[in-house]
Design a protein around this motif. Structure first.
Motif, mmCIF file in Angstrom:
data_model
loop_
_atom_site.group_PDB
_atom_site.id
_atom_site.type_symbol
_atom_site.label_atom_id
_atom_site.label_comp_id
_atom_site.label_asym_id
_atom_site.label_seq_id
_atom_site.Cartn_x
_atom_site.Cartn_y
_atom_site.Cartn_z
ATOM 1 N N LYS A 53 33.523 40.754 45.249
ATOM 2 C CA LYS A 53 33.787 42.182 45.043
ATOM 3 C C LYS A 53 35.009 42.382 44.158
ATOM 4 O O LYS A 53 34.995 43.216 43.246
ATOM 5 C CB LYS A 53 33.959 42.889 46.387
ATOM 6 C CG LYS A 53 32.657 43.021 47.148
ATOM 7 C CD LYS A 53 32.858 43.640 48.507
ATOM 8 C CE LYS A 53 31.519 43.692 49.240
ATOM 9 N NZ LYS A 53 31.639 44.198 50.602
ATOM 10 N N ASN A 84 34.171 41.402 40.642
ATOM 11 C CA ASN A 84 33.338 42.426 40.019
ATOM 12 C C ASN A 84 34.192 43.581 39.504
ATOM 13 O O ASN A 84 33.971 44.076 38.393
ATOM 14 C CB ASN A 84 32.274 42.926 40.999
ATOM 15 C CG ASN A 84 31.284 43.846 40.333
ATOM 16 O OD1 ASN A 84 30.657 43.494 39.336
ATOM 17 N ND2 ASN A 84 31.146 45.041 40.877
ATOM 18 N N GLY A 87 28.291 41.441 33.166
ATOM 19 C CA GLY A 87 28.094 41.202 34.593
ATOM 20 C C GLY A 87 27.502 39.820 34.763
ATOM 21 O O GLY A 87 27.140 39.160 33.784
#
Length: 154
Positions: free
Chosen positions: A89, A92, A107
């Protein structure tokens, strides 16, 4: 036990740059044999997928080399899985911030497994596959792509 880590990488049919990043580590410890394998692949042919996948692989390589030893003191694979999810997380957010700053889309997928002695944890998002090969071959992860979801509803 003996472990074999294998991965296959291909540039694909659209991009000229291979966006795959892979790492594998093996170690012996007082709590047993340790194997960590991570496969990341830039998502959906986005512009800088190779940067995203390499960023994640580097972070997990660093975790193995510097932080895993502390996890072995009181081994709890569920705690490690939670920490891996938190790392993903945070990575990201870092990757998305980079994309916003440089006005680019990027990504990565993630499939990772950590085996310590007889226990393992696997964390996965994307379309990479993780298999257990014993007497029979068993796919351990599900494909999270939109194409796979559409095929499941047919």
């Amino acid at each position: 036990m003996r472990y074999l880590v294998t991965a296959d990488s291909d540039v694909g049919i659209v991009k000229k740059t291979n966006q795959d990043s892979i790492c594998a580590f093996h170690a012996n410890s007082p709590v047993g044999e340790i194997v960590m394998a991570i496969v990341c692949d830039g998502m959906g042919g986005l512009a800088k997928g190779e940067l995203a996948s390499a960023t994640v692989v580097r972070a997990f390589s660093n975790w193995f080399q510097t932080k895993l030893k502390y996890e072995l003191v009181k081994l709890d694979m569920q705690v490690i899985a939670g920490k891996w999810e938190l790392m993903l997380k945070e990575l990201n957010i870092k990757i998305m911030s980079y994309g916003k700053q440089y006005q680019t889309s990027l990504g990565t997928t993630f499939t990772g497994i950590l085996i310590i002695g007889d226990a393992y944890t696997a964390v996965h998002v994307g379309d990479t596959r993780l298999y257990y090969i014993g007497a029979e071959m068993q796919q351990l992860t599900e494909d999270h792509t939109v194409v796979a979801q559409k095929n499941q509803t047919r």
